[in-house]
Scaffold this motif. Structure first.
Motif, mmCIF file in Angstrom:
data_model
loop_
_atom_site.group_PDB
_atom_site.id
_atom_site.type_symbol
_atom_site.label_atom_id
_atom_site.label_comp_id
_atom_site.label_asym_id
_atom_site.label_seq_id
_atom_site.Cartn_x
_atom_site.Cartn_y
_atom_site.Cartn_z
ATOM 1 N N LEU A 1 0.960 -1.190 -0.141
ATOM 2 C CA LEU A 1 -0.224 -0.082 0.081
ATOM 3 C C LEU A 1 0.785 1.206 -0.045
ATOM 4 O O LEU A 1 0.330 2.472 -0.134
ATOM 5 C CB LEU A 1 -0.829 0.015 1.098
ATOM 6 C CG LEU A 1 -1.869 -1.169 1.171
ATOM 7 C CD1 LEU A 1 -2.497 -0.907 2.510
ATOM 8 C CD2 LEU A 1 -2.782 -1.001 0.338
ATOM 9 N N LEU A 2 2.160 1.086 0.191
ATOM 10 C CA LEU A 2 3.147 2.271 0.453
ATOM 11 C C LEU A 2 3.654 2.547 -0.880
ATOM 12 O O LEU A 2 4.575 3.165 -0.928
ATOM 13 C CB LEU A 2 4.112 1.672 1.460
ATOM 14 C CG LEU A 2 3.596 1.646 2.967
ATOM 15 C CD1 LEU A 2 4.597 1.433 4.085
ATOM 16 C CD2 LEU A 2 2.824 3.063 3.346
ATOM 17 N N SER B 1 2.415 4.318 -3.456
ATOM 18 C CA SER B 1 2.560 5.519 -3.830
ATOM 19 C C SER B 1 3.397 6.523 -2.889
ATOM 20 O O SER B 1 3.813 7.595 -3.394
ATOM 21 C CB SER B 1 0.813 5.986 -3.587
ATOM 22 O OG SER B 1 0.564 6.014 -2.072
ATOM 23 N N THR B 2 3.684 6.217 -1.793
ATOM 24 C CA THR B 2 4.641 7.118 -0.907
ATOM 25 C C THR B 2 6.016 6.941 -1.464
ATOM 26 O O THR B 2 6.592 7.680 -1.579
ATOM 27 C CB THR B 2 4.666 6.501 0.574
ATOM 28 O OG1 THR B 2 5.315 5.428 0.678
ATOM 29 C CG2 THR B 2 3.273 6.637 1.056
ATOM 30 N N SER C 1 4.931 10.151 4.743
ATOM 31 C CA SER C 1 3.838 9.670 3.832
ATOM 32 C C SER C 1 3.113 8.207 4.429
ATOM 33 O O SER C 1 2.008 8.172 4.431
ATOM 34 C CB SER C 1 4.006 9.204 2.535
ATOM 35 O OG SER C 1 4.497 10.440 1.683
ATOM 36 N N ARG C 2 4.071 7.557 4.855
ATOM 37 C CA ARG C 2 3.564 6.442 5.675
ATOM 38 C C ARG C 2 2.850 6.452 6.591
ATOM 39 O O ARG C 2 1.876 5.669 6.865
ATOM 40 C CB ARG C 2 5.167 5.144 5.844
ATOM 41 C CG ARG C 2 4.676 3.972 6.314
ATOM 42 C CD ARG C 2 6.082 3.265 6.634
ATOM 43 N NE ARG C 2 6.650 4.039 7.654
ATOM 44 C CZ ARG C 2 6.360 3.550 8.945
ATOM 45 N NH1 ARG C 2 5.570 2.682 9.336
ATOM 46 N NH2 ARG C 2 7.096 3.900 10.003
ATOM 47 N N LEU D 1 -0.456 7.396 5.809
ATOM 48 C CA LEU D 1 -1.344 6.287 5.286
ATOM 49 C C LEU D 1 -1.750 5.537 6.673
ATOM 50 O O LEU D 1 -2.801 4.984 6.743
ATOM 51 C CB LEU D 1 -0.549 5.721 4.211
ATOM 52 C CG LEU D 1 -1.134 4.351 3.702
ATOM 53 C CD1 LEU D 1 -2.554 4.600 3.120
ATOM 54 C CD2 LEU D 1 -0.275 3.658 2.826
ATOM 55 N N GLN E 1 -4.657 6.928 8.342
ATOM 56 C CA GLN E 1 -6.008 6.702 7.608
ATOM 57 C C GLN E 1 -6.553 5.316 7.621
ATOM 58 O O GLN E 1 -7.818 5.045 7.842
ATOM 59 C CB GLN E 1 -5.773 7.102 6.027
ATOM 60 C CG GLN E 1 -5.516 8.407 5.920
ATOM 61 C CD GLN E 1 -5.137 8.993 4.267
ATOM 62 O OE1 GLN E 1 -4.735 8.190 3.604
ATOM 63 N NE2 GLN E 1 -5.269 9.964 4.165
#
Length: 302
Positions: free
Chosen positions: A12-13, A15-16, A291-292, A295, A298
């Motif tokens: 999922l990371l 994008s980061t 960013s992690r 995420l 969220q």
């Protein structure tokens, strides 16, 4: 609720990692351009300042950002695959050492996982880096008389590779890239984790602020390049000089450089590389970690 160190979240990371890769290129591209020019044509430049001055006079400011678009693709693709595979490789390391899947790995074990992950990243990195390096050193190839007319756009370089060597031509320098990435990322992740451990001083690493993260990322990047710089120099020569004709492989190019130019030629361009490594990789890990965390918050809110 999932633990913040849970490695299943690494896919999922991606994008980061893209954000981090973009930060890496934007901050470091002029230094990377100088590195490639000095590695491939060390006799043309006396040092970093001379390279910057001559590039500006001959090509203008845009000369520092030649190859930026493939550099962005290369960094985003590499970091996406790297960080996505990093979590998977951490699980492999856990199985090898026989510990639970949620057990925190040591700095050395994380370094090994990063090294394994880099092998996957090499496959997406090599083609884009070849295009980038050729664009960066195109002016020097013309000045040296090795080519008559340079290809000044990404598409013209891509078309030239396909016409001359076919799709496999994009993988010139693959063995050199692999020889650089696998040991390099052992030192990269190892240096980063060791530095974070130092700054944490017994506290959780996730509580570190931006300055320690910047310094840790910079330290990790510096460790990588110090360890594998001669390999990268050989890789750059293979990828750029093969544009003019058949070029020897890694060992052939390595031996030729040492015999004809001396060992120090393998370290040409080290200064801009170290400046770029510290700044760009500091930005990379800072962007990645923050960013992690965002995420994670969220995910935890659901």
């Amino acid at each position: 609720h999932r633990c913040c160190s849970c490695d299943n979240l690494h896919p999922l990371l991606t994008s980061t990692a893209c954000l981090g890769g973009t930060a890496c290129v934007v901050t470091g591209q002029p230094f990377d351009t100088a590195k490639v020019k000095m590695q491939t044509f060390p006799n043309m430049y006396k040092g970093l300042v001379d390279c910057f001055v001559k590039t500006y006079k001959q090509v203008g400011f845009r000369g520092f950002y030649k190859g930026t678009s493939p550099a962005l693709v290369a960094n985003i693709a590499e970091n996406s695959v790297l960080f996505m595979c990093y979590g998977f490789c951490q699980q492999i390391v856990r199985r090898i050492v026989g510990v639970d899947r949620k057990t925190k790995l040591s700095d050395l074990q994380n370094a090994a996982a990063g090294s394994f992950a880099s092998a996957f990243a090499t496959l997406v990195l090599c083609p884009t880096e070849l295009v980038k390096c050729r664009l960066q050193a195109m002016h020097e190839m013309q000045l040296s008389g090795k080519i008559i007319q340079g290809h000044n756009t990404v598409w013209s370089v891509v078309k030239g590779v396909i016409q001359k060597d076919g799709p496999l031509g994009f993988y010139r320098g693959l063995s050199s890239t692999l020889l650089r990435e696998v040991p390099g990322y052992f030192f990269f992740f190892g240096g980063y984790e060791l530095s974070r451990t130092f700054f944490a001083s017994g506290r959780p690493k996730d509580e570190l602020g931006p300055i320690p993260l910047l310094l840790s990322g910079g330290f990790g990047g510096s460790c990588l390049w110090i360890a594998v710089y001669p390999v990268d120099c050989v890789k750059s020569r293979i990828q750029v000089l093969s544009m003019a004709g058949k070029q020897a492989g890694f060992m052939g190019t390595f031996v030729t450089v040492v015999r004809t130019e001396g060992v120090l030629a393998l370290y040409s361009g080290l200064t801009p590389t170290m400046i770029r490594a510290f700044v760009a990789n500091g930005a990379l890990f800072l962007a990645y970690e923050y960013s992690r965390k965002l995420l994670m918050k969220q995910i935890d809110s659901y």
